[in-house]
Design a protein around this motif. Structure first.
Motif, PDB file in Angstrom:
ATOM      1  N   ASP A 166       4.374  -9.681  -6.365  1.00 17.32           N
ATOM      2  CA  ASP A 166       5.003  -9.066  -5.182  1.00 17.32           C
ATOM      3  C   ASP A 166       5.365  -7.593  -5.354  1.00 17.32           C
ATOM      4  N   PRO A 167       4.393  -6.740  -5.697  1.00 20.60           N
ATOM      5  CA  PRO A 167       4.694  -5.306  -5.794  1.00 20.60           C
ATOM      6  C   PRO A 167       5.009  -4.713  -4.425  1.00 20.60           C
ATOM      7  N   ALA A 168       6.005  -3.830  -4.402  1.00 21.46           N
ATOM      8  CA  ALA A 168       6.339  -3.076  -3.183  1.00 21.46           C
ATOM      9  C   ALA A 168       6.614  -1.651  -3.624  1.00 21.46           C
ATOM     10  N   VAL A 169       5.954  -0.700  -2.989  1.00 19.30           N
ATOM     11  CA  VAL A 169       6.081   0.700  -3.416  1.00 19.30           C
ATOM     12  C   VAL A 169       6.874   1.479  -2.385  1.00 19.30           C
ATOM     13  N   PHE A 170       7.840   2.241  -2.879  1.00 16.49           N
ATOM     14  CA  PHE A 170       8.653   3.084  -1.995  1.00 16.49           C
ATOM     15  C   PHE A 170       8.549   4.521  -2.507  1.00 16.49           C
ATOM     16  N   ILE A 171       8.117   5.437  -1.618  1.00 18.27           N
ATOM     17  CA  ILE A 171       8.042   6.852  -1.998  1.00 18.27           C
ATOM     18  C   ILE A 171       9.224   7.557  -1.354  1.00 18.27           C
ATOM     19  N   ASP A 172      10.063   8.143  -2.188  1.00 15.55           N
ATOM     20  CA  ASP A 172      11.291   8.764  -1.692  1.00 15.55           C
ATOM     21  C   ASP A 172      10.998  10.158  -1.123  1.00 15.55           C
ATOM     22  N   ALA A 194       0.855  -1.200   0.000  1.00 15.22           N
ATOM     23  CA  ALA A 194       0.000   0.000   0.000  1.00 15.22           C
ATOM     24  C   ALA A 194       0.878   1.232   0.000  1.00 15.22           C
ATOM     25  N   ALA A 195       0.306   2.347  -0.434  1.00 12.31           N
ATOM     26  CA  ALA A 195       1.030   3.630  -0.417  1.00 12.31           C
ATOM     27  C   ALA A 195       0.004   4.740  -0.254  1.00 12.31           C
ATOM     28  N   TYR A 196       0.496   5.906   0.219  1.00 16.98           N
ATOM     29  CA  TYR A 196      -0.378   7.065   0.395  1.00 16.98           C
ATOM     30  C   TYR A 196       0.196   8.238  -0.375  1.00 16.98           C
ATOM     31  N   LYS A 197      -0.623   8.827  -1.217  1.00 14.10           N
ATOM     32  CA  LYS A 197      -0.217  10.007  -1.978  1.00 14.10           C
ATOM     33  C   LYS A 197      -1.516  10.637  -2.488  1.00 14.10           C
ATOM     34  N   ASN A 198      -1.493  11.922  -2.815  1.00 10.22           N
ATOM     35  CA  ASN A 198      -2.659  12.610  -3.395  1.00 10.22           C
ATOM     36  C   ASN A 198      -3.907  12.455  -2.509  1.00 10.22           C
ATOM     37  N   ASN A 199      -3.750  12.445  -1.190  1.00  6.71           N
ATOM     38  CA  ASN A 199      -4.878  12.240  -0.269  1.00  6.71           C
ATOM     39  C   ASN A 199      -5.617  10.933  -0.517  1.00  6.71           C
ATOM     40  N   THR A 200      -4.926   9.967  -1.072  1.00  9.69           N
ATOM     41  CA  THR A 200      -5.551   8.689  -1.441  1.00  9.69           C
ATOM     42  C   THR A 200      -4.654   7.544  -0.986  1.00  9.69           C
ATOM     43  N   ASP A 247      23.889 -19.186  -7.022  1.00 14.14           N
ATOM     44  CA  ASP A 247      24.234 -18.761  -5.651  1.00 14.14           C
ATOM     45  C   ASP A 247      22.924 -18.580  -4.858  1.00 14.14           C
ATOM     46  N   GLU A 248      22.314 -19.709  -4.508  1.00 14.86           N
ATOM     47  CA  GLU A 248      20.949 -19.657  -3.962  1.00 14.86           C
ATOM     48  C   GLU A 248      20.867 -19.075  -2.550  1.00 14.86           C
ATOM     49  N   ASP A 249      22.031 -18.921  -1.890  1.00 10.82           N
ATOM     50  CA  ASP A 249      22.002 -18.276  -0.572  1.00 10.82           C
ATOM     51  C   ASP A 249      21.861 -16.757  -0.694  1.00 10.82           C
ATOM     52  N   ARG A 250      22.154 -16.226  -1.907  1.00 14.29           N
ATOM     53  CA  ARG A 250      22.171 -14.764  -2.042  1.00 14.29           C
ATOM     54  C   ARG A 250      21.306 -14.246  -3.194  1.00 14.29           C
ATOM     55  N   ARG A 251      20.978 -15.112  -4.148  1.00 16.83           N
ATOM     56  CA  ARG A 251      20.296 -14.569  -5.330  1.00 16.83           C
ATOM     57  C   ARG A 251      18.827 -14.223  -5.021  1.00 16.83           C
ATOM     58  N   TYR A 252      18.335 -13.263  -5.791  1.00 14.11           N
ATOM     59  CA  TYR A 252      16.951 -12.803  -5.624  1.00 14.11           C
ATOM     60  C   TYR A 252      15.980 -13.906  -6.031  1.00 14.11           C
ATOM     61  N   PHE A 253      14.937 -14.113  -5.200  1.00 18.46           N
ATOM     62  CA  PHE A 253      13.878 -15.061  -5.579  1.00 18.46           C
ATOM     63  C   PHE A 253      12.528 -14.349  -5.680  1.00 18.46           C
ATOM     64  N   GLU A 254      12.111 -13.644  -4.611  1.00 22.57           N
ATOM     65  CA  GLU A 254      10.814 -12.953  -4.625  1.00 22.57           C
ATOM     66  C   GLU A 254      10.718 -12.017  -3.423  1.00 22.57           C
ATOM     67  N   GLY A 255       9.603 -11.289  -3.318  1.00 17.94           N
ATOM     68  CA  GLY A 255       9.321 -10.486  -2.125  1.00 17.94           C
ATOM     69  C   GLY A 255      10.235  -9.289  -1.918  1.00 17.94           C
ATOM     70  N   PRO A 256      10.394  -8.389  -2.905  1.00 17.73           N
ATOM     71  CA  PRO A 256      11.268  -7.230  -2.684  1.00 17.73           C
ATOM     72  C   PRO A 256      10.654  -6.231  -1.711  1.00 17.73           C
ATOM     73  N   TRP A 257      11.528  -5.551  -0.976  1.00 20.04           N
ATOM     74  CA  TRP A 257      11.076  -4.444  -0.109  1.00 20.04           C
ATOM     75  C   TRP A 257      12.200  -3.413  -0.085  1.00 20.04           C
ATOM     76  N   VAL A 258      11.874  -2.150  -0.281  1.00 20.21           N
ATOM     77  CA  VAL A 258      12.903  -1.110  -0.237  1.00 20.21           C
ATOM     78  C   VAL A 258      12.566  -0.122   0.871  1.00 20.21           C
ATOM     79  N   HIS A 259      13.556   0.167   1.713  1.00 22.94           N
ATOM     80  CA  HIS A 259      13.395   1.229   2.692  1.00 22.94           C
ATOM     81  C   HIS A 259      14.688   2.045   2.729  1.00 22.94           C
ATOM     82  N   LYS A 260      14.625   3.192   3.376  1.00 19.51           N
ATOM     83  CA  LYS A 260      15.778   4.088   3.409  1.00 19.51           C
ATOM     84  C   LYS A 260      16.163   4.315   4.868  1.00 19.51           C
TER      85      LYS A 260
END
Ligand code: FUB
Length: 326
Positions: A139-145, A91-97, A219-232
């Protein structure tokens, strides 16, 4: 009245929940999870057992308050383009929505990403008529900078169909790269001002090791599979994700939201169950990891429960590894 959920215990027990995307809206913690169905059908590597049909949004005033289930926020029947499998949302919040981003299979059985909107964080949400043009996989993940630019990250291997999009079009029989080739990365696109479309064709994110070499598919211990999340945190972007077959939540860091990201380490060691999926959020002056396991169903992979625990940074910005059962 429910009791407040304790760290590393299920947030709710009256329904099965998974894939928690946590956000602080209006000073409260809102959790946007998948709602796992209580069925006993067969399982396969395509993930057909994850047959979810709706979303319920959870909230807590703070960590000393009970977790509230706000009821059905969106149902498959009200999403005109979608056929089945409402997987991990964000989920994300922008434009009063408030915007709910979610994956589902379209009428051709291809995973796409949809958006639904609401004037309140707990919904109900109204879905757009069609999926986001140019969207695919899961697996969408939204990050607003801080500059208010909104990025959407997505993608998942196997049942999430990312392998099938390597050429930019859907090739149903496409396989992933060989073990000694660079692994597939998650995708990122910049969202339009109204949050309903991509402003560019999704780009693949590069994840590299400390020497700048791409993490390889084998390199299955480190490679991307699913579920991205970005935070700062402290000016750095953190991309965290599931390694799938090795069942860890790991992370990589970058100075730019679109990467390249340098692999750093493990956030969460394996949980009970095959999948692992998370989000990271700051509430007041602390940081928290929201995740799931299958403890509520004694280990049934598609009957999961959402949990949380505190997350700690080291002085150099790296994250301390969490054992989910200590
Ligand atoms: O919940 C269905 C799928 O399982 C999610 O989309 C994946 O991330 C995994 O948790």
């Amino acid at each position: 009245m429910n009791k407040p959920a304790q760290p590393k215990e299920p947030l709710v027990t009256h329904i099965y929940t998974a894939d928690p995307s946590a956000h602080v809206f209006d000073g409260k913690i809102y959790i946007y999870p998948s709602h796992d169905l209580d069925h006993d059908g067969p399982s396969n590597d395509n993930g057909d057992q994850y047959a979810m049909e709706d979303y319920h949004i959870l909230s807590m005033d703070d960590f000393n308050s009970p977790c509230v289930d706000h009821g059905e926020a969106l149902h498959l029947r009200d999403i005109p383009w979608a056929k089945q499998q409402l997987w991990a949302p964000d989920a994300a919040y922008k434009n009063n929505t408030y915007y709910l981003f979610f994956p589902a299979r379209d009428k051709e059985d291809i995973f796409r990403l949809g958006v639904a909107t609401s004037s309140t964080p707990a919904g109900p949400f109204t879905a757009q008529e069609n999926y986001i043009p140019g969207s695919y996989s899961i697996d969408p993940a939204v990050f607003i900078d801080e500059d208010n630019k909104a990025y959407i990250y997505f993608g998942g291997l196997w049942g999430g169909q990312l392998e099938k999009w390597q050429t930019g079009t859907f090739l149903p029989d496409a396989k992933g790269p060989a073990e000694n080739e660079p692994a597939l990365g998650p995708r990122v696109a910049v969202l339009s001002e109204d949050m309903l479309t991509f402003t560019n064709e999704p780009q693949e994110i590069k994840i590299v090791d400390e020497e700048g070499n791409p993490i390889l598919a084998g390199d299955e211990d480190r490679r991307y599979f699913e579920g991205p999340w970005v935070h700062k945190y402290n000016g750095y972007y953190y991309l965290s994700y599931s390694t799938g077959t090795t069942h860890c939540l790991v992370y990589a860091m970058s100075e730019h939201p679109q990467g390249p990201y340098v692999f750093k380490g493990t956030i969460l060691t394996p949980v009970i169950g095959w999948t692992t999926h998370h989000s990271i959020v700051q509430f007041q002056d602390k940081w928290y990891l929201f995740y799931h396991d299958c403890s509520l169903s004694d280990g049934v992979n598609h009957k999961r429960c959402v949990k949380y625990t505190e997350l700690t940074y080291n002085a150099d910005g790296t994250i301390q590894t969490i054992d989910p059962y200590k």
